[in-house]
Each structure stands twice: as C-alpha cells, then as structure tokens.
Scaffold this active site. Structure first.
Site, mmCIF file in Angstrom:
data_model
loop_
_atom_site.group_PDB
_atom_site.id
_atom_site.type_symbol
_atom_site.label_atom_id
_atom_site.label_comp_id
_atom_site.label_asym_id
_atom_site.label_seq_id
_atom_site.Cartn_x
_atom_site.Cartn_y
_atom_site.Cartn_z
ATOM 1 N N ASN A 25 -12.476 -5.458 -8.316
ATOM 2 C CA ASN A 25 -12.153 -5.367 -6.893
ATOM 3 C C ASN A 25 -12.845 -6.522 -6.137
ATOM 4 O O ASN A 25 -13.427 -7.406 -6.767
ATOM 5 C CB ASN A 25 -12.601 -4.002 -6.353
ATOM 6 N N LYS A 69 0.814 -1.225 0.000
ATOM 7 C CA LYS A 69 0.000 0.000 0.000
ATOM 8 C C LYS A 69 0.843 1.269 0.000
ATOM 9 O O LYS A 69 0.440 2.294 -0.534
ATOM 10 C CB LYS A 69 -0.936 0.016 1.214
ATOM 11 N N SER A 127 -13.607 0.105 -3.870
ATOM 12 C CA SER A 127 -13.421 -0.569 -2.578
ATOM 13 C C SER A 127 -14.712 -0.478 -1.776
ATOM 14 O O SER A 127 -15.322 0.587 -1.686
ATOM 15 C CB SER A 127 -12.289 0.093 -1.789
ATOM 16 N N GLY A 182 -10.518 -13.852 -3.695
ATOM 17 C CA GLY A 182 -10.149 -15.258 -3.846
ATOM 18 C C GLY A 182 -11.166 -16.043 -4.666
ATOM 19 O O GLY A 182 -11.942 -15.470 -5.434
ATOM 20 N N ASN A 223 -11.732 -8.769 3.753
ATOM 21 C CA ASN A 223 -11.003 -7.641 4.335
ATOM 22 C C ASN A 223 -11.842 -6.380 4.354
ATOM 23 O O ASN A 223 -12.680 -6.151 3.497
ATOM 24 C CB ASN A 223 -9.671 -7.412 3.589
ATOM 25 N N ARG A 224 -11.601 -5.586 5.418
ATOM 26 C CA ARG A 224 -12.197 -4.252 5.501
ATOM 27 C C ARG A 224 -11.118 -3.286 6.014
ATOM 28 O O ARG A 224 -11.293 -2.588 7.002
ATOM 29 C CB ARG A 224 -13.428 -4.251 6.421
ATOM 30 N N MET A 225 -9.960 -3.346 5.316
ATOM 31 C CA MET A 225 -8.808 -2.561 5.758
ATOM 32 C C MET A 225 -9.144 -1.069 5.806
ATOM 33 O O MET A 225 -8.769 -0.368 6.734
ATOM 34 C CB MET A 225 -7.615 -2.789 4.832
ATOM 35 N N LYS A 281 -10.695 1.171 -11.750
ATOM 36 C CA LYS A 281 -10.892 -0.185 -11.200
ATOM 37 C C LYS A 281 -12.322 -0.307 -10.705
ATOM 38 O O LYS A 281 -12.779 0.513 -9.899
ATOM 39 C CB LYS A 281 -9.903 -0.433 -10.057
ATOM 40 N N ASN A 283 -14.844 -0.592 1.346
ATOM 41 C CA ASN A 283 -14.498 -0.278 2.736
ATOM 42 C C ASN A 283 -14.319 1.202 3.063
ATOM 43 O O ASN A 283 -13.890 1.541 4.154
ATOM 44 C CB ASN A 283 -13.247 -1.066 3.131
ATOM 45 N N THR A 284 -14.621 2.082 2.106
ATOM 46 C CA THR A 284 -14.672 3.518 2.395
ATOM 47 C C THR A 284 -16.110 3.943 2.131
ATOM 48 O O THR A 284 -16.595 3.767 1.007
ATOM 49 C CB THR A 284 -13.701 4.302 1.478
ATOM 50 N N THR A 305 -3.683 0.909 -2.400
ATOM 51 C CA THR A 305 -4.258 2.212 -2.617
ATOM 52 C C THR A 305 -3.657 3.253 -1.686
ATOM 53 O O THR A 305 -3.552 3.025 -0.466
ATOM 54 C CB THR A 305 -5.789 2.171 -2.385
ATOM 55 N N PHE A 365 -8.287 1.371 3.391
ATOM 56 C CA PHE A 365 -7.216 2.234 2.859
ATOM 57 C C PHE A 365 -6.283 2.746 3.962
ATOM 58 O O PHE A 365 -6.020 3.948 4.069
ATOM 59 C CB PHE A 365 -7.790 3.449 2.113
HETATM 60 C C1 LIG Z 1 -6.202 -7.590 2.170
HETATM 61 C C2 LIG Z 1 -6.592 -6.978 0.858
HETATM 62 C C3 LIG Z 1 -6.410 -5.617 0.679
HETATM 63 C C4 LIG Z 1 -6.775 -5.030 -0.533
HETATM 64 N N1 LIG Z 1 -6.560 -3.684 -0.709
HETATM 65 C C5 LIG Z 1 -6.845 -3.118 -1.901
HETATM 66 C C6 LIG Z 1 -6.576 -1.755 -2.128
HETATM 67 O O1 LIG Z 1 -6.046 -1.045 -1.272
HETATM 68 N N2 LIG Z 1 -6.922 -1.225 -3.337
HETATM 69 C C7 LIG Z 1 -7.484 -1.983 -4.333
HETATM 70 O O2 LIG Z 1 -7.757 -1.455 -5.421
HETATM 71 N N3 LIG Z 1 -7.734 -3.291 -4.146
HETATM 72 C C8 LIG Z 1 -7.418 -3.868 -2.968
HETATM 73 N N4 LIG Z 1 -7.651 -5.208 -2.788
HETATM 74 C C9 LIG Z 1 -8.319 -5.967 -3.872
HETATM 75 C C10 LIG Z 1 -7.305 -6.690 -4.756
HETATM 76 O O3 LIG Z 1 -6.452 -5.783 -5.416
HETATM 77 C C11 LIG Z 1 -8.054 -7.538 -5.820
HETATM 78 O O4 LIG Z 1 -8.778 -6.681 -6.677
HETATM 79 C C12 LIG Z 1 -9.010 -8.539 -5.186
HETATM 80 O O5 LIG Z 1 -8.494 -9.053 -3.986
HETATM 81 C C13 LIG Z 1 -9.300 -9.707 -6.124
HETATM 82 O O6 LIG Z 1 -8.133 -10.424 -6.434
HETATM 83 P P1 LIG Z 1 -7.710 -11.787 -5.674
HETATM 84 O O7 LIG Z 1 -8.903 -12.682 -5.680
HETATM 85 O O8 LIG Z 1 -6.534 -12.306 -6.466
HETATM 86 O O9 LIG Z 1 -7.320 -11.389 -4.301
HETATM 87 C C14 LIG Z 1 -7.309 -5.825 -1.581
HETATM 88 C C15 LIG Z 1 -7.490 -7.190 -1.385
HETATM 89 C C16 LIG Z 1 -7.125 -7.778 -0.186
HETATM 90 C C17 LIG Z 1 -7.318 -9.269 -0.008
#
Ligand SMILES: Cc1cc2nc3c(=O)[nH]c(=O)nc-3n(C[C@H](O)[C@H](O)[C@H](O)COP(=O)(O)O)c2cc1C
Length: 380
Positions: A259, A82, A195, A288, A127-129, A230, A197-198, A102, A131
C-alpha cells in the site's frame, strides 16, 4: 513520449491546474459511460478502438494462478475504481486484471477535501481519501448487473476495508459482512489492513487481529475464492514474517505488497500548492516513485522467506518496463499500477507489456512466469 505526456498531461496538470480529485471523478464518469456498451452504441465503437490501440496479447505473458487465467501480469491497483462503476472497461485499456474498491460494508463519505495531491517533482501522489465509497450492497447490485449484461474478460478482484464507524474489535464481522454480499461477484478478494487513512486500521496487521479476520472469512469462504492480504510498506521484517506465517495457516492465495507509505523520506516537494503546507505537515499516504524501492524490497523479502511458494502481487512506483521487471524478478507474479498510470497515461500498459516481451527475449525466457523471482534467487 506520446500525446498524453506531451500535450494532455501538461494541459490538465500544469496549465489548467485541475483539482486531482475532480479530474479523477471525470475520468471515472467517462469510463463508466464507455463500459455501458449495451446501452450506448457509440461506446462499443470507442471500446473497440481503445482495444486496438491499448491492448497487447501474447501467450508468453499469460499465466494461470490460484485457478484464474491472467492474459498479462499488469493490473489496475485498488483505489481507482472504488465502487466498481467501470468494471467491464479495464480489459479494453489493456490491463490483465483489475482490483475494485476499497469497499466498506457501510457506505461512507471519506475524509474532508482536499484529500488528494499531486507531487510532480517526486513523480508521486499524497492521498488521504479515507475509503470514500457507496458501500458493499451498492457495489454488489452494480456488479451483478454489469456481470450479467456485459461480463468481463479479465479477473476482477474486490478489495475490502473496515467501515470507519465499526470499532476495531468488531472488524472481523465488518469484513465478513462485505464478503458475504460480494463473494459471488469477485474472482479474488483482498483484506486491506494497510491504508494509513482509517484510524487504527493498520493495527489489524498485527497477527492476533489479522488471524481473527482471516478465520471468519475462510470459514465463510471454505477456501473457495482466492483471498489476499494487502500490507503496508512501513512494517518491520518481523511483522511481515508473522503475516507470511498467517498466509500459510489460512491458505491465502497470496500477499499484495504494498500500500502507500507514511514515510516522507527523500521527498523533493517542499510545499503542496493547494494547501501551502509541506508534505510532512499533511496526513496521508505517499504513492508513486518514492515508494518504488521499498515495495520491491518487501516483495523480495517475502519471496526469499517463502522460496516463491506464496504468490505476490507487487505494487508501488511502477512507471516503466524497468520498474515492472524489477518487481517481477524480485518475486512478484503479478504487478499493479495506480500513480504511474496517472502520470504516464493510458499508453503505459501496452508500452510496459511490450518492454516485458523484449526482456524475456534478452534473457532467453519463454514465459513471464520464468522471470518471477529470478533476481531474488541470487544470494545477496
Ligand atoms: C488516490 C489513491 C487512492 C487509493 N485508494 C486505495 C484503496 O482504496 N485501497 C487500497 O488498497 N489501496 C489504495 N491505494 C493504494 C494503491 O492501490 C497502491 O497500493 C499504491 O498507490 C502504490 O502503487 P502506485 O505507486 O502505483 O500508486 C490508493 C492510492 C491512491 C494514489
């Protein structure tokens, strides 16, 4: 199965039951140290060993897209690095490109912990990080130094988000402020409006809101740096069609699909051990395996609507060569991984690339770009 899958993952995930966010922080810390080859001589040695075992170079995997040269189509998805602390290491781990962020204009702590959960039964994460990041100015200073000292041999994207404290009406200026600080440092940029989560962020996918952001960014950018949007997997087809239309109007480099999803459909996990609650009761986005088919469907839709005229970066649920091939033949010129890499381990990149070369041979194709959209061309 390699050593990671047989021994390391079971030890970390099941036996020691490490907190996923703690493990992520340790990984990022180690990778950040490893990327400082100019300061630590031992890091250079480890770096070279990593390259030897994890990278795969083959001209059939190379592509030039939107003015950038990609040594292979498999990239690191946003969210892992990040703050861009390990920008120069990602090529040594075999990736063909990496997306940092991000990042938001104003540094922010993100949501309260716990905010990252593994769902092993579903090969997924929740996840609900929110940003969590040190802000665009800090990233800019760090990347300027790392670019000067080390450089990077693969394209580096920077994913921009809205600062939580900025009201939605002022979102466009907020993205612009981050872009101004970082525009010389990224090879491509991503407007993240997807996202979950915002609060309210995904409403920026609405045509009027998005067009205000893209207008300001392209005015500043003068169409110099490739800019992507995205998108979320949960959009209706009509909303995706609107975004395609904006992508054409604002001459975007492409669309990143997708996403994480807010859907909880089909999950096997009943209870998340850290909280004792079901995934339905927990806020956040699912990544996933459960996301795989939907994100492929979105990719295919965009490819078919545009007849491949707009490059797509496909992401969501890639664990294997089959998953990667499915995304590419549905229309993705490039693909990204996050959750799959956590589950499968660092050998995954090379394994998938090797598998893609076999797929090219099986299909009598000379280059990966010939596979893009192959399956989407066939009327369903
Ligand atoms: C822990 C975590 C944090 C993520 N943070 C962001 C982020 O900050 N910005 C973003 O565009 N996508 C974020 N993603 C989404 C991933 O970039 C991706 O679009 C999504 O996880 C699907 O791909 P995957 O199934 O290979 O994980 C995050 C995903 C995970 C698991």
């Amino acid at each position: 199965m390699d050593i990671y899958q047989v021994a390391i993952r079971p030890l970390l995930f099941d036996l020691v039951k490490t907190d996923p966010e703690w493990l992520h922080q340790q990984t990022i810390r180690s990778l950040s140290w490893l990327s400082q080859t100019d300061i630590h001589p031992a890091a250079s040695w480890v770096n070279r060993s990593l390259q030897k075992s994890l990278c795969l170079k083959d001209s059939r995997l190379e592509q030039t897209l939107f003015g950038l040269q990609f040594p292979n189509p498999l990239g690191l998805a946003a969210g892992f690095d990040k703050d861009g602390v390990a920008a120069s290491i990602w090529s040594s781990l075999g990736f063909g490109f990496a997306e940092l962020g991000t990042v938001t204009f104003i540094a922010q702590p993100g949501n309260p912990r716990p905010r990252l959960f593994r769902l092993p039964m579903d090969k997924a994460a929740l996840n609900r990080m929110g940003f969590n990041n040190n802000g665009a100015a800090a990233m800019s200073a760090r990347l300027a130094k790392s670019q000067q000292d080390l450089g990077w041999s693969i394209p580096i994207g920077i994913n921009l988000g809205k600062s939580k404290v900025t009201p939605l009406e002022a979102a466009a200026e907020d993205y612009l402020n981050s872009f101004r600080l970082l525009k010389e440092l990224g090879d491509y940029f991503v407007v993240n409006v997807s996202s979950p989560n915002t609060p309210g962020l995904r409403s920026l996918q609405d045509a009027a809101m998005l067009s205000a952001i893209l207008d300001l960014l392209q005015y500043e950018n003068q169409y110099q740096k490739p800019i992507f949007v995205k998108i979320a997997p949960d959009l209706e087809w009509e909303a995706i069609a609107d975004i395609i239309s904006l992508a054409k109007t604002y001459k975007l480099a492409g669309i990143i699909a997708t996403n994480t999803t807010i859907s909880r459909e089909g999950l096997q996990t009943q209870i998340i051990s850290q909280t004792g609650k079901s995934p339905q009761e927990e806020a956040g986005g699912i990544s996933g395996a459960p996301l795989r088919d939907r994100s492929t469907e979105v990719i295919r839709f965009i490819w078919q609507q545009t007849q491949g005229q707009i490059p797509i970066i496909g992401v969501g649920g890639i664990f294997s060569t089959e998953d990667a091939w499915e995304k590419i033949t549905a229309g993705a010129s490039l693909i990204q991984v996050y959750t799959g890499w956590i589950y499968q381990g660092p050998m995954m990149v090379r394994q998938i690339l090797k598998g893609l070369l076999s797929k090219l041979e099986e299909n009598n194709l000379n280059s990966i770009c010939e596979a893009v959209g192959l399956e989407a061309k066939i009327p369903k």
